[in-house]
Design an enzyme around this catalytic site. Structure first.
Site, PDB file in Angstrom:
ATOM      1  N   SER A 144       0.756  -1.090   0.028  1.00  0.00           N
ATOM      2  CA  SER A 144      -0.052  -0.041  -0.022  1.00  0.00           C
ATOM      3  C   SER A 144       0.806   1.084   0.077  1.00  0.00           C
ATOM      4  O   SER A 144       1.613   1.576  -0.901  1.00  0.00           O
ATOM      5  CB  SER A 144      -0.922   0.006   1.092  1.00  0.00           C
ATOM      6  OG  SER A 144      -1.976   0.939   1.108  1.00  0.00           O
ATOM      7  N   ASP A 349       3.930  24.161  -1.073  1.00  0.00           N
ATOM      8  CA  ASP A 349       5.373  23.785  -1.539  1.00  0.00           C
ATOM      9  C   ASP A 349       5.851  22.765  -1.033  1.00  0.00           C
ATOM     10  O   ASP A 349       7.067  22.562  -0.833  1.00  0.00           O
ATOM     11  CB  ASP A 349       6.334  25.147  -0.843  1.00  0.00           C
ATOM     12  CG  ASP A 349       6.090  25.128   0.659  1.00  0.00           C
ATOM     13  OD1 ASP A 349       5.279  24.547   1.077  1.00  0.00           O
ATOM     14  OD2 ASP A 349       6.826  25.811   1.338  1.00  0.00           O
ATOM     15  N   HIS A 402      -6.778  -5.587  -1.155  1.00  0.00           N
ATOM     16  CA  HIS A 402      -5.700  -4.661  -0.804  1.00  0.00           C
ATOM     17  C   HIS A 402      -4.706  -5.506   0.137  1.00  0.00           C
ATOM     18  O   HIS A 402      -3.555  -5.141  -0.097  1.00  0.00           O
ATOM     19  CB  HIS A 402      -6.218  -3.475  -0.359  1.00  0.00           C
ATOM     20  CG  HIS A 402      -5.167  -2.406  -0.115  1.00  0.00           C
ATOM     21  ND1 HIS A 402      -4.701  -1.758  -1.266  1.00  0.00           N
ATOM     22  CD2 HIS A 402      -4.773  -1.882   0.891  1.00  0.00           C
ATOM     23  CE1 HIS A 402      -3.995  -1.044  -0.741  1.00  0.00           C
ATOM     24  NE2 HIS A 402      -4.072  -1.041   0.782  1.00  0.00           N
TER      25      HIS A 402
END
Length: 423
Positions: A144, A349, A402
């Site tokens: 993951s 940023d 998953h």
């Protein structure tokens, strides 16, 4: 570096604690601790085995504790000396949570949390590698979010890597968080469809629960309120085969007469609280940010999907891994981080996590399992990204969810064979 060794059936473990710079580009800014648990099979303690470092999913997840050896670890211990890494801020590494950050201003909290992303995790790993094995490269298995870290590793320090295996963890390399969630909401709806197809009677119970929560204040055993929107976050369990049915077993004991049962409320609290993993909430959208702010992406994009508005939808649909600003008002473990979370959501940023040119010229063997029906990672985005990594091989399967690498040793075995050229 300190080390403590102990044994339990099936493995021998040695605990390591390392000092690393908080800021790798500014070592004088202070040190933090990073913890790693070295694990080998009994009888292999003194063998010169290759190393494999495991990057846990998350963000903010500590490495799994081998209470019972999971499928991937059983397979890995046949050939490797494994390092279970508590990523910075988690587990036995210097923690970052409401308690440890309490003495900082919101701006200072946000500044600290911003240093806990994949780029810093990878630089920590390089410090550990050099201290443990010198110039020898090691293998990486990323599950993951751990797969996100593996791709950052290929971008920042491929010379430290022998091979990479990724399971359910190839992110978009260039997309905005909005792209991630516009793809995620429809996948989550499909998981809701699958859940209610299996348990059709639960639709009426879920409706009764959410209306009950809307009409009165319901306090969980921890003293915090359960709201309709927080109840809906239980859908995060739909993404793992081992947890898919958990909601049903909560709902079947939801009411005692006309009130919600203690059993139900205790089970819900355990599932929705971020007390054990606050960084998952604080940094979830930040893991997708490169030169742009998320601005609470999941919250904004949710407005495009009326199906998740239970007051307008015919069915109560549950959300997945999405993080919302109101969580920082309702979860006591997150409330003290609310202002810092707002600053992180507005931060534009963020440095880039992936070097596209370096990935395009990659020469490290890379094999990845892409789960066809993965609720957490978009299949199409994963395959598009894999195509940008030179030599990367992908195995697309709908046999696993998953958490497939933890469910069956076949997953890791297949990835190892792919990197050897045997599959």
């Amino acid at each position: 570096m300190s080390a403590v060794t102990y044994r339990r059936p099936g493995l021998v473990a040695r605990d390591h604690v390392f000092q690393v710079p908080l800021r790798h580009d500014e070592p004088a800014a202070g040190q933090i601790e990073v913890f790693g648990r070295e694990v080998v099979a009994p009888g292999n303690e003194d063998r010169a085995l290759p190393w494999l470092v495991y990057f846990q999913g998350g963000p903010g997840g500590k490495a799994e504790r081998p209470l019972s050896t999971s499928a991937w670890l059983r397979r890995a211990l046949q050939d490797y000396r494994v390092l279970l890494l508590d990523q910075r801020g988690t587990g036995r590494s210097t923690p970052a949570n409401r308690q440890t950050l309490a003495g900082l201003s919101a701006a200072e909290q946000a500044e600290h949390l911003a240093l806990l992303r994949a780029d810093s995790i990878v630089r920590d790993a390089e410090v550990l590698r050099k201290r443990l094995i010198g110039d020898e490269p090691w293998s990486v298995l990323g599950q993951s979010f751990g797969g996100f870290c593996a791709l950052t590793y290929l971008s920042l320090g491929p010379e430290g890597l022998r091979q990479v295996m990724i399971t359910g963890g190839i992110p978009t390399l260039t997309g905005h968080a909005d792209d991630v969630y516009r793809a995620a909401y429809p996948r989550t709806l499909r998981k809701n469809d699958a859940y209610f197809a299996r348990y059709p009677e639960d639709a009426a119970i879920a409706r009764r629960v959410v209306e009950h929560l809307a009409e009165r204040e319901v306090i969980m055993p921890t003293g915090e309120q359960l709201t309709p929107e927080r109840f809906q976050t239980l859908g995060i369990q739909f993404g793992q085969a081992s947890r898919f049915d958990a909601l049903h077993y909560l709902l079947e004991e939801a009411f005692v007469g006309d009130v919600l049962s203690d059993t139900f409320l205790r089970g819900v609290d355990a599932a929705v609280s971020f007390a054990e993993c606050p960084l998952y909430a604080a940094l979830h959208e930040a893991i997708y940010c490169q030169g742009a702010a998320s601005q609470w992406s999941a919250h904004r994009v949710r407005a495009e999907f009326d199906e998740f508005d239970w007051t307008r939808s015919g069915r109560v649909n549950f959300t997945g891994e999405m993080i919302y600003p109101w969580l920082f008002e309702q979860d006591p473990s997150l409330v003290p981080l609310r202002e810092a979370a707002e600053l992180l959501a507005a931060k534009a940023d963020w440095p880039h996590l992936y070097d596209l040119d370096r990935l395009a010229h990659n020469d490290v063997p890379v094999a990845s399992a892409v789960y066809h029906d993965d609720m957490f990672v978009d299949r199409d985005q994963a395959l598009e990204s894999a195509e940008q990594v030179r030599g990367a091989r992908t195995w697309v399967t709908n046999e696993y969810e998953h958490d497939g690498v933890k469910a069956s040793p076949v997953v890791l075995d297949r990835l190892l064979a792919m990197n050897r050229g045997d599959a």
